[in-house]
Scaffold this active site. Structure first.
Site, PDB file in Angstrom:
ATOM      1  N   ARG A  20       0.851  -1.198   0.000  1.00  0.00           N
ATOM      2  CA  ARG A  20       0.000   0.000   0.000  1.00  0.00           C
ATOM      3  C   ARG A  20       0.882   1.243   0.000  1.00  0.00           C
ATOM      4  O   ARG A  20       0.571   2.247  -0.623  1.00  0.00           O
ATOM      5  CB  ARG A  20      -0.947   0.001   1.217  1.00  0.00           C
ATOM      6  N   TYR A  41     -17.211  18.251 -13.429  1.00  0.00           N
ATOM      7  CA  TYR A  41     -17.449  16.813 -13.541  1.00  0.00           C
ATOM      8  C   TYR A  41     -18.441  16.383 -12.447  1.00  0.00           C
ATOM      9  O   TYR A  41     -18.277  16.740 -11.273  1.00  0.00           O
ATOM     10  CB  TYR A  41     -16.115  16.061 -13.396  1.00  0.00           C
ATOM     11  N   ASP A  78      -7.955  20.180 -12.537  1.00  0.00           N
ATOM     12  CA  ASP A  78      -8.311  18.867 -13.087  1.00  0.00           C
ATOM     13  C   ASP A  78      -7.997  18.942 -14.581  1.00  0.00           C
ATOM     14  O   ASP A  78      -8.703  19.602 -15.337  1.00  0.00           O
ATOM     15  CB  ASP A  78      -9.795  18.577 -12.813  1.00  0.00           C
ATOM     16  N   LYS A 119      -8.980   8.224 -18.391  1.00  0.00           N
ATOM     17  CA  LYS A 119      -9.386   8.804 -19.666  1.00  0.00           C
ATOM     18  C   LYS A 119      -8.207   8.813 -20.651  1.00  0.00           C
ATOM     19  O   LYS A 119      -7.755   7.772 -21.024  1.00  0.00           O
ATOM     20  CB  LYS A 119      -9.971  10.194 -19.412  1.00  0.00           C
TER      21      LYS A 119
END
Ligand SMILES: *Cc1c(COP(=O)(O)O)cnc(C)c1O
Length: 379
Positions: free
Chosen positions: A46, A98, A170, A195
């Site tokens: 992690r 978004y 973003d 994306k």
């Protein structure tokens, strides 16, 4: 190194143990220590994973940043940035945001005492008007979704500096190929790696890039403490996707322009939203801060009838009806009934999001085939 070289080489070395030219997938949860505390820099996956490290370093280089951190999704990356704030802090953000970001802001972090202001950031002067002494973060998305508004990043940075607020951009829609907000003074860049960066519609991932060692350290703490990390297989797939990011983006831009030429001359098409159009209200800023205009296009139909839009959406064969964007294959979507259905109609229409608005994510197929497909569907 120039962009086309960075995608292939920045932060990427052949594997020192075998010479494997491709970064190995370190599919392991833990690492053996020689003695307690005596290890090779890796303790638990992690916290650190070598496949993830390579991707993080590569992404940092693509954004001209020093530090990169990857998360299990774009939303997990957003979640980490919001956890930099404290109750009572305020955020100023764009009103064309978004949907998932709007949701985490209003439905999750408002409950923790953070206040959000949504303003048309693409209109000069609106940011300053909404800022108070409590404003700690400006959250920009440019181009915006789905109205393709362009926000002046350098102007937002100037406004933020005067009150020591952070600026996060973003950068999902532009990708690092078309725009680098850190170069314009932003503190943080966020990506839905899902994306354009991944580009093949087969991975969900997020990333944050910064030049600020202190911010990176706090975010790295949150990445490990809260645990929203991506797995090594996904990191490998994204590294593979990035190798063609520049080639894909070039084609997305070219195809986008071909589709714009087609739509602009179609008698049934009303408004077209694309920052590359000279008539776009923020075209001058787009030209300054972007190196191209990408493959995202929104348009409305004359008469603005929902049923006309729905006919187009179910009439295409190459453009697949789906949420998401940025993959090699073309997608078509209907914000009013899909991504933005939870926003009341009057609210949507205030921002220009009409019932006939159609959003295209133009892929890298043959432009002529894409135009034929859309032409048949529009009729
Ligand atoms: C998809 C998207 C996100 C969220 O990313 P996920 O990887 O789906 O969690 C955030 N911002 C923008 C602009 C997006 O398109």
């Amino acid at each position: 190194m120039k962009f086309a070289t960075k995608v292939l080489h920045a932060g990427i070395e052949p594997d020192p143990t075998t010479g494997a030219i491709m970064t190995p997938i370190f599919q392991t949860s833990t690492y053996v220590q020689e003695a307690p505390g005596n290890h090779k820099g890796y303790e638990y996956a992690r916290t650190q994973n070598p496949t993830r490290n390579v991707l993080q370093n590569n992404l940092a280089a693509l954004e001209n940043g020093k530090y990169g951190l990857c998360f299990s999704s774009g939303m997990a990356a957003t979640d980490a940035i919001m956890k930099l704030l404290n109750p009572g802090d305020e955020v100023v953000s764009t009103n064309d945001l978004y949907g998932g970001t709007y949701r985490i802001f209003t439905k999750v972090f408002e409950r923790y005492g953070i206040k959000f202001n949504f303003v048309p950031m693409h209109v000069p002067g609106t940011i300053e008007k909404k800022c108070t002494a409590q404003t700690k973060l400006l959250w920009l998305e440019t181009p915006t979704n789905p109205m393709m508004n362009i926000i002046d990043i350098a102007a937002a940075v100037a406004a933020a500096k005067s009150m020591s607020a952070l600026v996060c951009v973003d950068n999902t829609f532009a990708s690092p190929y078309l725009q680098n907000p850190l170069d314009l003074g932003a503190d943080l860049v966020l990506h839905s790696v899902t994306k354009y960066i991944s580009g093949h519609s087969d991975v969900v991932m997020g990333a944050i890039i910064t030049n600020d060692a202190g911010l990176n350290e706090r975010l790295q703490f949150l990445q490990n403490a809260c645990g929203g990390v991506p797995g090594p297989q996904d990191c490998f797939l994204v590294l593979r996707g990035i190798k063609t990011l520049h080639l894909r983006m070039q084609r997305h831009c070219e195809n986008g322009q071909h589709l714009i030429d087609f739509l602009a001359s179609h008698p049934k098409v009303d408004k077209i939203y694309y920052p590359g159009l000279p008539a776009h209200p923020n075209h001058v800023i787009a030209k300054q801060q972007m190196r191209g205009f990408g493959g995202m296009i929104s348009f409305t139909l004359k008469g603005n009838k929902m049923e006309d839009a729905l006919k187009v959406l179910s009439g295409t064969k190459l453009f697949a009806l789906a949420e998401s964007l940025g993959g090699v294959e073309s997608l078509i979507g209907h914000p009013a009934s899909m991504t933005h259905a939870s926003i009341p109609k009057e609210e949507r229409e205030k921002n220009g999001l009409l019932d006939s608005l159609i959003r295209l994510s133009v892929g890298v197929e043959d432009a002529g085939d894409l135009i034929d497909d859309l032409e048949k569907a529009i009729g």
